[in-house]
Design a protein around this motif. Structure first.
Motif, PDB file in Angstrom:
ATOM      1  N   THR A  71       0.838  -1.200   0.000  1.00 22.90           N
ATOM      2  CA  THR A  71       0.000   0.000   0.000  1.00 22.90           C
ATOM      3  C   THR A  71       0.868   1.244   0.000  1.00 22.90           C
ATOM      4  O   THR A  71       0.610   2.197  -0.744  1.00 22.90           O
ATOM      5  CB  THR A  71      -0.925  -0.001   1.237  1.00 22.90           C
ATOM      6  OG1 THR A  71      -1.760  -1.158   1.180  1.00 22.90           O
ATOM      7  CG2 THR A  71      -1.780   1.249   1.287  1.00 22.90           C
ATOM      8  N   HIS A  72       1.906   1.244   0.818  1.00 21.91           N
ATOM      9  CA  HIS A  72       2.813   2.391   0.895  1.00 21.91           C
ATOM     10  C   HIS A  72       3.471   2.648  -0.449  1.00 21.91           C
ATOM     11  O   HIS A  72       3.568   3.788  -0.902  1.00 21.91           O
ATOM     12  CB  HIS A  72       3.860   2.147   1.987  1.00 21.91           C
ATOM     13  CG  HIS A  72       4.831   3.256   2.131  1.00 21.91           C
ATOM     14  ND1 HIS A  72       6.173   3.101   1.860  1.00 21.91           N
ATOM     15  CD2 HIS A  72       4.679   4.554   2.505  1.00 21.91           C
ATOM     16  CE1 HIS A  72       6.783   4.242   2.069  1.00 21.91           C
ATOM     17  NE2 HIS A  72       5.905   5.139   2.458  1.00 21.91           N
ATOM     18  N   LYS A  73       3.887   1.581  -1.123  1.00 17.89           N
ATOM     19  CA  LYS A  73       4.538   1.717  -2.431  1.00 17.89           C
ATOM     20  C   LYS A  73       3.573   2.324  -3.452  1.00 17.89           C
ATOM     21  O   LYS A  73       3.930   3.261  -4.179  1.00 17.89           O
ATOM     22  CB  LYS A  73       5.036   0.360  -2.916  1.00 17.89           C
ATOM     23  CG  LYS A  73       5.744   0.384  -4.253  1.00 17.89           C
ATOM     24  CD  LYS A  73       6.245  -1.017  -4.618  1.00 17.89           C
ATOM     25  CE  LYS A  73       7.055  -1.014  -5.876  1.00 17.89           C
ATOM     26  NZ  LYS A  73       6.275  -0.955  -7.095  1.00 17.89           N
ATOM     27  N   LEU A  74       2.349   1.803  -3.500  1.00 21.48           N
ATOM     28  CA  LEU A  74       1.355   2.338  -4.441  1.00 21.48           C
ATOM     29  C   LEU A  74       1.020   3.794  -4.138  1.00 21.48           C
ATOM     30  O   LEU A  74       0.861   4.611  -5.043  1.00 21.48           O
ATOM     31  CB  LEU A  74       0.082   1.493  -4.396  1.00 21.48           C
ATOM     32  CG  LEU A  74       0.186   0.083  -4.965  1.00 21.48           C
ATOM     33  CD1 LEU A  74      -1.093  -0.697  -4.671  1.00 21.48           C
ATOM     34  CD2 LEU A  74       0.483   0.116  -6.454  1.00 21.48           C
ATOM     35  N   LEU A  75       0.932   4.116  -2.863  1.00 20.01           N
ATOM     36  CA  LEU A  75       0.630   5.484  -2.466  1.00 20.01           C
ATOM     37  C   LEU A  75       1.765   6.425  -2.851  1.00 20.01           C
ATOM     38  O   LEU A  75       1.522   7.522  -3.372  1.00 20.01           O
ATOM     39  CB  LEU A  75       0.359   5.538  -0.967  1.00 20.01           C
ATOM     40  CG  LEU A  75      -0.112   6.858  -0.396  1.00 20.01           C
ATOM     41  CD1 LEU A  75      -1.392   7.323  -1.066  1.00 20.01           C
ATOM     42  CD2 LEU A  75      -0.305   6.733   1.103  1.00 20.01           C
ATOM     43  N   ALA A  76       3.002   6.011  -2.619  1.00 19.25           N
ATOM     44  CA  ALA A  76       4.151   6.839  -2.996  1.00 19.25           C
ATOM     45  C   ALA A  76       4.187   7.070  -4.504  1.00 19.25           C
ATOM     46  O   ALA A  76       4.474   8.184  -4.964  1.00 19.25           O
ATOM     47  CB  ALA A  76       5.449   6.180  -2.525  1.00 19.25           C
ATOM     48  N   GLU A  77       3.885   6.032  -5.285  1.00 19.63           N
ATOM     49  CA  GLU A  77       3.853   6.171  -6.742  1.00 19.63           C
ATOM     50  C   GLU A  77       2.759   7.155  -7.168  1.00 19.63           C
ATOM     51  O   GLU A  77       2.973   7.986  -8.052  1.00 19.63           O
ATOM     52  CB  GLU A  77       3.639   4.808  -7.397  1.00 19.63           C
ATOM     53  CG  GLU A  77       4.843   3.883  -7.268  1.00 19.63           C
ATOM     54  CD  GLU A  77       4.548   2.445  -7.662  1.00 19.63           C
ATOM     55  OE1 GLU A  77       3.366   2.107  -7.933  1.00 19.63           O
ATOM     56  OE2 GLU A  77       5.500   1.637  -7.675  1.00 19.63           O
ATOM     57  N   ALA A  78       1.595   7.054  -6.529  1.00 16.57           N
ATOM     58  CA  ALA A  78       0.485   7.954  -6.863  1.00 16.57           C
ATOM     59  C   ALA A  78       0.843   9.403  -6.541  1.00 16.57           C
ATOM     60  O   ALA A  78       0.551  10.317  -7.323  1.00 16.57           O
ATOM     61  CB  ALA A  78      -0.777   7.537  -6.103  1.00 16.57           C
TER      62      ALA A  78
END
Length: 100
Positions: A71-78
């Protein structure tokens, strides 16, 4: 309440902890710690209680970031793409329900 304070402290430390976990150093964390220490002082915490609160929050934050690494990775990418706050919230809501 104590639970609200714990959550607040984890959020306040989240950026510093994430930076440290990724780069093994955190350049921006000193001011966050100073602000939290001032908050604890205003709440009449002694130094020992302040240290316990900070250590506990750091460990909880590390655990949460490890648990929700995807989730953290996807959020950082967004965020890097400049997605809206609403889109970022949707990522959190949609991925937190899934096992990591």
């Amino acid at each position: 309440s104590g639970k609200t304070l714990d959550s607040f402290v984890c959020v306040a430390l989240g950026g510093m902890v994430a930076e440290y976990m990724l780069f093994e150093e955190a350049s921006g964390g000193a001011s966050d710690i100073q602000q939290l220490e001032a908050l604890f002082g205003a709440l009449s915490f002694d130094q020992q209680r302040t240290n316990v609160q900070l250590r506990s929050a750091l460990l909880n934050t590390v655990g949460l970031l490890k648990q929700y690494k995807g989730t953290h990775k996807l959020l950082a990418e967004a965020m890097a793409r400049g997605d809206s706050v609403g889109e970022c919230i949707a990522i959190i809501e949609n991925t937190m329900a899934l096992p990591e």
